[in-house]
Motif scaffolding. Sequence first.
Motif, PDB file in Angstrom:
ATOM      1  N   THR A 131       0.855  -1.175   0.000  1.00 51.35           N
ATOM      2  CA  THR A 131       0.000   0.000   0.000  1.00 51.35           C
ATOM      3  C   THR A 131       0.901   1.238   0.000  1.00 51.35           C
ATOM      4  O   THR A 131       2.075   1.167   0.365  1.00 51.35           O
ATOM      5  CB  THR A 131      -0.943   0.042   1.218  1.00 51.35           C
ATOM      6  OG1 THR A 131      -0.167   0.163   2.422  1.00 51.35           O
ATOM      7  CG2 THR A 131      -1.812  -1.201   1.281  1.00 51.35           C
ATOM      8  N   PHE A 132       0.331   2.375  -0.394  1.00 49.18           N
ATOM      9  CA  PHE A 132       1.122   3.603  -0.444  1.00 49.18           C
ATOM     10  C   PHE A 132       0.358   4.755   0.183  1.00 49.18           C
ATOM     11  O   PHE A 132      -0.872   4.750   0.267  1.00 49.18           O
ATOM     12  CB  PHE A 132       1.538   3.937  -1.883  1.00 49.18           C
ATOM     13  CG  PHE A 132       0.385   4.229  -2.811  1.00 49.18           C
ATOM     14  CD1 PHE A 132      -0.074   5.535  -2.995  1.00 49.18           C
ATOM     15  CD2 PHE A 132      -0.236   3.203  -3.521  1.00 49.18           C
ATOM     16  CE1 PHE A 132      -1.124   5.812  -3.856  1.00 49.18           C
ATOM     17  CE2 PHE A 132      -1.285   3.470  -4.382  1.00 49.18           C
ATOM     18  CZ  PHE A 132      -1.730   4.769  -4.554  1.00 49.18           C
ATOM     19  N   THR A 133       1.095   5.737   0.629  1.00 48.38           N
ATOM     20  CA  THR A 133       0.504   6.899   1.281  1.00 48.38           C
ATOM     21  C   THR A 133      -0.105   7.847   0.236  1.00 48.38           C
ATOM     22  O   THR A 133       0.478   8.048  -0.840  1.00 48.38           O
ATOM     23  CB  THR A 133       1.563   7.636   2.122  1.00 48.38           C
ATOM     24  OG1 THR A 133       0.958   8.744   2.778  1.00 48.38           O
ATOM     25  CG2 THR A 133       2.716   8.133   1.280  1.00 48.38           C
ATOM     26  N   PRO A 134      -1.285   8.442   0.527  1.00 47.64           N
ATOM     27  CA  PRO A 134      -1.960   9.308  -0.452  1.00 47.64           C
ATOM     28  C   PRO A 134      -1.174  10.559  -0.815  1.00 47.64           C
ATOM     29  O   PRO A 134      -1.306  11.076  -1.924  1.00 47.64           O
ATOM     30  CB  PRO A 134      -3.271   9.675   0.254  1.00 47.64           C
ATOM     31  CG  PRO A 134      -3.456   8.639   1.305  1.00 47.64           C
ATOM     32  CD  PRO A 134      -2.090   8.237   1.736  1.00 47.64           C
ATOM     33  N   ARG A 135      -0.367  11.046   0.132  1.00 48.75           N
ATOM     34  CA  ARG A 135       0.444  12.234  -0.131  1.00 48.75           C
ATOM     35  C   ARG A 135       1.909  11.900   0.061  1.00 48.75           C
ATOM     36  O   ARG A 135       2.283  11.213   1.012  1.00 48.75           O
ATOM     37  CB  ARG A 135       0.060  13.385   0.805  1.00 48.75           C
ATOM     38  CG  ARG A 135      -1.340  13.899   0.601  1.00 48.75           C
ATOM     39  CD  ARG A 135      -1.660  15.050   1.542  1.00 48.75           C
ATOM     40  NE  ARG A 135      -0.843  16.222   1.265  1.00 48.75           N
ATOM     41  CZ  ARG A 135      -1.140  17.138   0.338  1.00 48.75           C
ATOM     42  NH1 ARG A 135      -2.224  17.020  -0.369  1.00 48.75           N
ATOM     43  NH2 ARG A 135      -0.379  18.181   0.153  1.00 48.75           N
ATOM     44  N   TYR A 136       2.725  12.378  -0.868  1.00 47.08           N
ATOM     45  CA  TYR A 136       4.157  12.123  -0.794  1.00 47.08           C
ATOM     46  C   TYR A 136       4.898  13.423  -1.044  1.00 47.08           C
ATOM     47  O   TYR A 136       4.709  14.065  -2.082  1.00 47.08           O
ATOM     48  CB  TYR A 136       4.562  11.067  -1.824  1.00 47.08           C
ATOM     49  CG  TYR A 136       6.033  10.701  -1.785  1.00 47.08           C
ATOM     50  CD1 TYR A 136       6.581  10.042  -0.693  1.00 47.08           C
ATOM     51  CD2 TYR A 136       6.866  11.017  -2.859  1.00 47.08           C
ATOM     52  CE1 TYR A 136       7.920   9.703  -0.661  1.00 47.08           C
ATOM     53  CE2 TYR A 136       8.211  10.672  -2.838  1.00 47.08           C
ATOM     54  CZ  TYR A 136       8.734  10.017  -1.729  1.00 47.08           C
ATOM     55  OH  TYR A 136      10.065   9.682  -1.703  1.00 47.08           O
TER      56      TYR A 136
END
Length: 254
Positions: A131-136
């Motif tokens: 999974t990945f974070t919505p903001r980077y």
Amino acid sequence: MTGPAVVKILVTCEHATNRVPPEFFRWLDSPGARADLRSHRGYDPGADEASRELAGRLKCHRIVGQQSRLLIDLNRSLGHQELFSKYTVGLDPAIKERVVADYYEPYRQQVRQWIVDQPKGCPVLHLSVHTFTPRYRGKHRQVDVGLLYDPKREAERQLCQDWARRFRRQQRQLCVRMNQPYRGIDDGFTTCLRQLDSSPQYAGVEIEINHRFFKNNASRFLSIVRSLADSLRAIPSMPWAGATPPVAVSTQPH
């Protein structure tokens, strides 16, 4: 005449947990480290649950990492600058060697061994779940689900394009992208396994799901995972010559 080969699927999850072995607590016991362990820096929120649901739906084998990537990142190659986190990169070389020997190599070898243990000529599909974070870095990511693959590998490219088309029909409101938010040829476990050529019919796909779904609505998150499994099973044939779809995979423990 022999029948078509059955695709064997392996689901892995390199960032399943934020657990830290007790012997390494002291290096990850600062306020900053404890906060990072609870965040996406310490693990992939929802990835363990997604990999379990996916493996159950596909009736296939699953292998998951057992410690936080803040100790060592199972999805990075040896020598990569992000193999060790900022909390462990400065450890004594002898301790780092022990971390590699005790936690990194056993996991990677378990996955490699499963692949090479499959019957000769058997197509292998490896699904690495993340999974990945919505903001980077302050920027909102315009993607909900990503399928990461090597564009130069025809089987992976065809599989992901067909898979994405079928998945979009089930989840029309989602933004599904190829090789986003990362590239399928970036450093990662699937990239390493392609280079090792563990199987002449190996295909590796990294699944990336925006973890906002898991944090905001776990039921919605699992519905996305189920659609991923169902749309994969709906593919009439895999891009390997004569390979039957994953629905034909025999049940294995997971």
